[in-house]
Design a protein around this motif. Structure first.
Motif, PDB file in Angstrom:
ATOM      1  N   THR A 116     116.257  31.839  72.332  1.00  0.00           N
ATOM      2  CA  THR A 116     114.721  31.766  72.416  1.00  0.00           C
ATOM      3  C   THR A 116     115.639  30.521  71.823  1.00  0.00           C
ATOM      4  O   THR A 116     116.455  30.113  70.919  1.00  0.00           O
ATOM      5  CB  THR A 116     114.446  32.865  71.059  1.00  0.00           C
ATOM      6  OG1 THR A 116     115.188  33.100  70.034  1.00  0.00           O
ATOM      7  CG2 THR A 116     114.077  33.756  71.928  1.00  0.00           C
ATOM      8  N   ILE A 148     109.020  39.178  72.306  1.00  0.00           N
ATOM      9  CA  ILE A 148     109.930  37.719  72.995  1.00  0.00           C
ATOM     10  C   ILE A 148     110.813  38.605  73.731  1.00  0.00           C
ATOM     11  O   ILE A 148     111.482  38.060  74.917  1.00  0.00           O
ATOM     12  CB  ILE A 148     111.531  37.844  71.145  1.00  0.00           C
ATOM     13  CG1 ILE A 148     110.265  37.193  70.952  1.00  0.00           C
ATOM     14  CG2 ILE A 148     112.626  37.254  71.756  1.00  0.00           C
ATOM     15  CD1 ILE A 148     111.361  37.133  69.122  1.00  0.00           C
ATOM     16  N   LEU A 167     113.987  31.154  76.110  1.00  0.00           N
ATOM     17  CA  LEU A 167     112.753  31.558  76.142  1.00  0.00           C
ATOM     18  C   LEU A 167     112.054  30.699  74.630  1.00  0.00           C
ATOM     19  O   LEU A 167     113.030  30.408  73.491  1.00  0.00           O
ATOM     20  CB  LEU A 167     111.984  33.305  74.994  1.00  0.00           C
ATOM     21  CG  LEU A 167     110.732  33.258  74.157  1.00  0.00           C
ATOM     22  CD1 LEU A 167     109.545  33.073  75.138  1.00  0.00           C
ATOM     23  CD2 LEU A 167     110.555  34.459  73.508  1.00  0.00           C
ATOM     24  N   LEU A 215     110.344  29.238  70.974  1.00  0.00           N
ATOM     25  CA  LEU A 215     109.335  29.881  69.835  1.00  0.00           C
ATOM     26  C   LEU A 215     109.060  28.724  68.853  1.00  0.00           C
ATOM     27  O   LEU A 215     110.099  27.741  68.843  1.00  0.00           O
ATOM     28  CB  LEU A 215     110.156  30.591  68.902  1.00  0.00           C
ATOM     29  CG  LEU A 215     110.296  31.962  70.343  1.00  0.00           C
ATOM     30  CD1 LEU A 215     111.050  32.655  69.068  1.00  0.00           C
ATOM     31  CD2 LEU A 215     109.017  32.358  69.561  1.00  0.00           C
ATOM     32  N   LEU A 234     110.764  37.388  77.857  1.00  0.00           N
ATOM     33  CA  LEU A 234     111.696  37.274  78.781  1.00  0.00           C
ATOM     34  C   LEU A 234     111.843  37.814  79.652  1.00  0.00           C
ATOM     35  O   LEU A 234     112.849  37.444  80.906  1.00  0.00           O
ATOM     36  CB  LEU A 234     113.343  37.553  77.539  1.00  0.00           C
ATOM     37  CG  LEU A 234     113.337  36.430  76.346  1.00  0.00           C
ATOM     38  CD1 LEU A 234     114.418  36.808  75.694  1.00  0.00           C
ATOM     39  CD2 LEU A 234     113.390  34.741  77.063  1.00  0.00           C
ATOM     40  N   ILE A 271     119.800  33.222  69.324  1.00  0.00           N
ATOM     41  CA  ILE A 271     118.646  32.677  68.755  1.00  0.00           C
ATOM     42  C   ILE A 271     118.887  31.196  67.883  1.00  0.00           C
ATOM     43  O   ILE A 271     119.846  31.336  66.882  1.00  0.00           O
ATOM     44  CB  ILE A 271     118.564  33.537  66.778  1.00  0.00           C
ATOM     45  CG1 ILE A 271     118.562  34.917  68.387  1.00  0.00           C
ATOM     46  CG2 ILE A 271     117.124  33.025  66.549  1.00  0.00           C
ATOM     47  CD1 ILE A 271     118.464  35.742  67.320  1.00  0.00           C
TER      48      ILE A 271
END
Length: 178
Positions: free
Chosen positions: A51, A110, A78, A80, A114, A7
């Motif tokens: 992310t 999320i 991903l 964000l 994905l 993250i």
């Protein structure tokens, strides 16, 4: 061995909640607050999922996407962001992201995003019944022109034929939903 989930976001509250949620779902979760920290972690153990936030202190998350992709081409990545626009979506996908979600997004959204890249190609996305509002179209256009001018407010204002302060006021507002 559990799959690794990285993250990359500078919001401590968001990352704490998301990291806890991903750990509960069985991921080996790591949190990076900026691009440099994320690269260091990814080089040590390349993640299976990531992310990436677009707007952070220092370099943009967009610059991190191709670097992460080099470390693990099979990674599901991903983007964000709280500043979602068509221009940044296109740029993120061109850079190598698998998908893109506006914040706020929860762990289930999320994970679903994905997995979207594994959906068969013939599946068409839902097309909304109503078109975008004029205010949203304006906001999207401003974001596109801003992206073309590498985030330079003065150059963007000149290209749009508006005063720099007017543009700054429009950018300070949250995007119109529809």
């Amino acid at each position: 061995m559990p799959e690794r989930f990285l993250i990359v976001d500078d919001d401590p509250a968001f990352t704490r909640v998301l990291a806890r949620a991903m750990t509960r779902r069985g991921f080996d979760t790591q949190v990076a607050r900026n691009v440099e920290q994320a690269l260091e972690m990814a080089r040590e153990t390349p993640p299976d999922f990531a992310t990436v936030d677009l707007k952070m202190e220092g370099p943009s998350g967009l610059s991190l996407i191709p670097l992460l992709r080099e470390l693990n081409p099979a990674m599901k990545l991903l983007v964000l962001t709280g500043y979602a626009s068509i221009a940044t979506t296109v740029e993120a996908i061109k850079s190598g992201a698998d998908n893109y979600l506006p914040k706020p997004a929860d762990a289930d959204q999320i994970l679903k995003a994905l997995q979207v890249s594994q959906v068969p190609v013939d599946t068409a996305p839902d097309i909304p019944e109503t078109p975008l509002s004029v205010n949203r179209l304006e906001w999207e256009h401003i974001q596109k022109v801003l992206q073309e001018h590498d985030g330079n407010i003065s150059a963007t204002a000149r290209a749009l034929g508006m005063h720099r302060r007017t543009l700054q006021r429009k950018l300070a507002k949250h995007p119109v939903r529809r």
